[in-house]
Design a protein around this motif. Sequence first.
Motif: not given
Length: 395
Positions: A147-156, A158-165, A233-238
Motif C-alpha cells: 500500500l505504501v509503494k502504491a501510494q507513493g506511485a499515486l502521489k507521483n 498526482l504531481h505530474i498532473q498538477l505540474s503539467h496543467h 480518491r485512490d490516495i484516500s482509499f489507500k
Amino acid sequence: MHEKQKHIYVGVDLHKQHHVAVIINCWQEKLDEIKFENKPSAFSTFLLDIDALTEEGLTPIFGLEDVGGYGRALAQFLTDHGQVVKEVNPALSYAERKSYVTVQKSDSWDAECVARILVRQLSQLPNAKPHDLFWSIQQLVTRRNALVKAQGALKNQLHIQLSHHYPSYKKFFSESCVEGVSIKQLTTFLLEVSHNTCSVKKANEILKLVIEDGNTTKEHQETRDFLVRSIVRDISFKKKEMNYVEGELKQLMSLLDFQLDSMPGIDLVTASALIAEIGDVRRFPNANKLARFAGIAPVYFGSGGKGKEQKSKQGNRALHALFYNLAVQQVQVAKGSKLPRNPVFYAYYQRKLKEGKTKGQALVCIMRRLVNIVYGMMKHQTAYELPIIEEKEVV
C-alpha cells in the motif's frame, strides 16, 4: 549404522498448483519421484506414498525451500503429523545445480538437488516451524508495504498532473474554495490536513500563486480535472486501507506481549516489521546468530595466511535495512534544542568517530549493539530502559 543411514530424504520443489518430490537414500540414489497437487486433500495421499517407500527402521526427512509461501500449507501439514521438515535455503539448491558440468533445470532435478543438500547438511539445516501468528504479522506487513509503494506511485502521478496543467497547483482548491478565503481560514485548513506541518507562510504563498496563475483552463479541462480527482480518491482509499491494516497489526502485536516500542525510534510499524523478518526469536540460540542472519556480523576474507574481516553483503537485507534506519534514528538530534534522541547511543557514536571510524562504520557498531538489545527484549519480553549518563559524556 551411521545416523544418515537411518533416513530417506525427500526434496520437494514447490509451485503454485503442484509440487514435485524426489526421494533418495543416504547414498544419493534416487528411489522415486512423486507429483502431487498443492492442496491439503492431496497431502494425505502424498504422505501415504512416502510411508510405502520407507523401509522398516527408517524415517523420512523432508526438505522445503519455501515454508512461508507456496510451501507453507505442506510444511504445516507435515509438522502437524509429526514429520521432520527442514528449511533449505534456495541459495544452497542453486549452488548445487551450478556445481555440475552440465547445468540442468527442471522440477525433478530441482527437487533432487534439495534432497542431496538434505543428505550432506542435515545437521546444519534449521527445522521448519510454521507459526500462524508470526506468519499473519508478516502478511500484514507485506500488505502495508504494498500500500505504501502504491501510494507513493499515486502521489507521483498526482504531481505530474498538477505540474503539467496547473503550474502553481492552483487546482488543489476549487475556485469557490480559495475565493474570499482569509489567511487564517486557509491556515487552519492546511494545519489539519498536513498534520501541523503547513504554516501561515504556506497559506500566503498558495493564495499569492493562485492570483499569479490567473486562468489555467485549457481544452478538455474536464478530463484533466477528472484525473486529478480520481488519483486523489485512490490516495484516500489507500490511506484508509493502511489504517485498517495497522489496526489489525496492533491487535496481533498485543498477543505477543513484546515491548519493542518502548525504545526510541521503534513504533508499531517498525516493531511489526522487525518481528515479520525475525519471526520466533527462539530459533536463534544467541544474538550473534541473529546478527549474522541480518548480515551485520563481519565476515573473514583471507588467503595464503593473510586476510581481514569485512562488512558482510549477505544476510537478510530487509532486516539489515531496519537496523540501519533504527541506528540512524538513535544518533539524531532535535532541530531546535539540539538534544540527542538517545544520549547513550549518541555518546557511543561520537566516541567511535573520535577513534577514527567513518560515519558508516560507527553506524554499523550501533547496529550490532541494537541487535543485542532487540534480541534480549524479544527473548525476555522486557522493555527498553534508557541508561542515565552524565552530560559530559554526551558532548
